[in-house]
Design a protein around this motif. Sequence first.
Motif, PDB file in Angstrom:
ATOM      1  N   ASN A 286       2.189   1.784  -3.473  1.00 36.27           N
ATOM      2  CA  ASN A 286       1.137   2.282  -4.366  1.00 36.27           C
ATOM      3  C   ASN A 286       0.844   3.757  -4.105  1.00 36.27           C
ATOM      4  OD1 ASN A 286       0.778  -0.131  -5.691  1.00 36.27           O
ATOM      5  ND2 ASN A 286      -0.884  -0.828  -4.373  1.00 36.27           N
ATOM      6  N   THR A 287       0.871   4.149  -2.823  1.00 37.38           N
ATOM      7  CA  THR A 287       0.650   5.560  -2.486  1.00 37.38           C
ATOM      8  C   THR A 287       1.748   6.431  -3.074  1.00 37.38           C
ATOM      9  OG1 THR A 287      -0.481   4.959  -0.434  1.00 37.38           O
ATOM     10  CG2 THR A 287       0.369   7.204  -0.601  1.00 37.38           C
TER      11      THR A 287
ATOM     12  N   ASN B 286       3.613   5.691  -5.643  1.00 38.99           N
ATOM     13  CA  ASN B 286       3.452   5.688  -7.096  1.00 38.99           C
ATOM     14  C   ASN B 286       2.395   6.686  -7.544  1.00 38.99           C
ATOM     15  OD1 ASN B 286       5.406   3.808  -7.744  1.00 38.99           O
ATOM     16  ND2 ASN B 286       4.021   2.055  -7.552  1.00 38.99           N
ATOM     17  N   SER B 287       1.279   6.737  -6.791  1.00 37.66           N
ATOM     18  CA  SER B 287       0.210   7.673  -7.168  1.00 37.66           C
ATOM     19  C   SER B 287       0.661   9.119  -7.014  1.00 37.66           C
ATOM     20  CB  SER B 287      -1.036   7.401  -6.320  1.00 37.66           C
ATOM     21  OG  SER B 287      -0.786   7.681  -4.958  1.00 37.66           O
ATOM     22  N   ILE B 288       1.501   9.382  -5.989  1.00 43.13           N
ATOM     23  CA  ILE B 288       2.002  10.745  -5.791  1.00 43.13           C
ATOM     24  C   ILE B 288       2.900  11.161  -6.953  1.00 43.13           C
ATOM     25  CG2 ILE B 288       3.496  12.185  -4.352  1.00 43.13           C
ATOM     26  CD1 ILE B 288       2.466  10.618  -1.932  1.00 43.13           C
ATOM     27  N   TYR B 289       3.829  10.258  -7.335  1.00 45.56           N
ATOM     28  CA  TYR B 289       4.719  10.582  -8.446  1.00 45.56           C
ATOM     29  C   TYR B 289       3.954  10.642  -9.772  1.00 45.56           C
ATOM     30  CZ  TYR B 289       8.917  10.119  -5.581  1.00 45.56           C
ATOM     31  OH  TYR B 289       9.892  10.317  -4.646  1.00 45.56           O
ATOM     32  N   ALA B 290       2.934   9.778  -9.909  1.00 42.50           N
ATOM     33  CA  ALA B 290       2.150   9.779 -11.148  1.00 42.50           C
ATOM     34  C   ALA B 290       1.373  11.078 -11.302  1.00 42.50           C
ATOM     35  CB  ALA B 290       1.199   8.592 -11.172  1.00 42.50           C
ATOM     36  N   THR B 291       0.943  11.669 -10.173  1.00 43.20           N
ATOM     37  CA  THR B 291       0.194  12.923 -10.226  1.00 43.20           C
ATOM     38  C   THR B 291       1.013  14.031 -10.869  1.00 43.20           C
ATOM     39  OG1 THR B 291      -1.035  12.310  -8.234  1.00 43.20           O
ATOM     40  CG2 THR B 291      -1.030  14.629  -8.832  1.00 43.20           C
ATOM     41  N   SER B 292       2.306  14.037 -10.595  1.00 48.75           N
ATOM     42  CA  SER B 292       3.163  15.090 -11.150  1.00 48.75           C
ATOM     43  C   SER B 292       3.301  14.983 -12.667  1.00 48.75           C
ATOM     44  CB  SER B 292       4.546  15.028 -10.498  1.00 48.75           C
ATOM     45  OG  SER B 292       5.199  13.808 -10.819  1.00 48.75           O
ATOM     46  N   LYS B 293       2.956  13.814 -13.217  1.00 51.36           N
ATOM     47  CA  LYS B 293       3.087  13.621 -14.665  1.00 51.36           C
ATOM     48  C   LYS B 293       1.778  13.864 -15.407  1.00 51.36           C
ATOM     49  CE  LYS B 293       6.707  10.144 -14.006  1.00 51.36           C
ATOM     50  NZ  LYS B 293       7.118   8.742 -14.253  1.00 51.36           N
ATOM     51  N   ILE B 294       0.698  14.124 -14.654  1.00 48.58           N
ATOM     52  CA  ILE B 294      -0.593  14.369 -15.300  1.00 48.58           C
ATOM     53  C   ILE B 294      -0.583  15.738 -15.965  1.00 48.58           C
ATOM     54  CG2 ILE B 294      -3.071  14.665 -14.934  1.00 48.58           C
ATOM     55  CD1 ILE B 294      -2.869  12.710 -12.613  1.00 48.58           C
TER      56      ILE B 294
ATOM     57  N   LYS C 200       0.823  -1.206   0.000  1.00 49.46           N
ATOM     58  CA  LYS C 200       0.000   0.000   0.000  1.00 49.46           C
ATOM     59  C   LYS C 200       0.857   1.257   0.000  1.00 49.46           C
ATOM     60  CE  LYS C 200      -4.076  -1.996   2.279  1.00 49.46           C
ATOM     61  NZ  LYS C 200      -4.946  -1.951   3.480  1.00 49.46           N
TER      62      LYS C 200
END
Length: 373
Positions: free
Chosen positions: A59-60, A62-70, A56
């Motif tokens: 995954n958290t 990953n979601s934080i780093y993925a947000t910066s790429k949106i 978990k």
Amino acid sequence: MKAMKEMTSDEYREDIIRGELGPYILKASIAILQQSSNTLRYSIENVSNSTESFRKGVNTLNSIYATSKIKNLIQDGSCSYPSAERSCESGMALELKNVTFEYPGNKSTSSALRDVSLSIKPGQLVVIVGENGSGKSTIIKILTRLYDPTSGEVHIDGMPSSHYRMADLHHSTAVLSQDNHMYPLSLSENIGLGYVGHVDDASMISRAAELGGASSFISKLEKGIDTFLNPSLEQFAWNLQGKPDHPLSKELNSLEKTVDISGGERQRLVASRAFMRFNSGKVKFVAVDEPSSALDAEGELRLFQNLIDVRAGKTMIFVTHRFGHLTRYADQIICMKEGKVVEMGTHQSLMKADGEYAKLYNIQASAFSNTAQ
């Protein structure tokens, strides 16, 4: 059986052979096996829980780093709001011109909004009504620039909304909706975040809590407005059951506990935060999108009345299923159906027209009458 201290090793072996100690050795072996089994089970469960917690956490992250790429698809402007050329003392002027909107990834064959055109003057109080899925909340999301329309134009104070800096528009807008968030802070700080510059102003926060309807339940809490909702402190005790006088039991009881509040109380806190934000003097547009679904009719009426009382200098749009008590204040009622505006006008003119709005109003009035009986 001979006394164990008087037995020699040969006699031990002889007794074992005779089986006199066999049952005791068997019982001891079973106890050791059971203890070892419990230890193994606990170890496996601990590893499993640690692995799940680690997964978990990853995954958290990953979601934080993925947000910066949106990539933000909403175009930001360069003009400040309010602009120096146009005064907005009465509130924000809003206009939609032939707006159509489809949610990203939507599988529906019809658009959320279809060729919607409407105009809202500064300082007006507008009520948007319609059945579920008719597009009421989507209009709010378009006007507050959470989304840009698929086609058509959105104008604010006579200028395309895309020309303004989004940060300025968001500072000038307050949204009360069902999508709310509580922070792991005190109730005072959760309300004070509405106007960060005065997060320590006790009198301002107290007044906001009163207007938002949160004062009544806050006063019943042991620590009142200083209560923490979700303290970031993990608590557990071992071997303290039935020992209330133990020093560690007293220490445990003194620690902050998680406070569970109802959905209606959460909505009152969010409303109080909005009233706190009004103190900034920057808010020119207030969007109220079903913020009181968990409130009783009396609480909702009081909240809406308090919002109306502070409407000076603000344009207000209400979206609610229980709209009967708002219509007498409304400068304009917009009736939606299947993503389109089917009627616009005052309560009197729309009731006289005997169309979609009159149908919805009569259904609501009939339901209220039957409940009262």
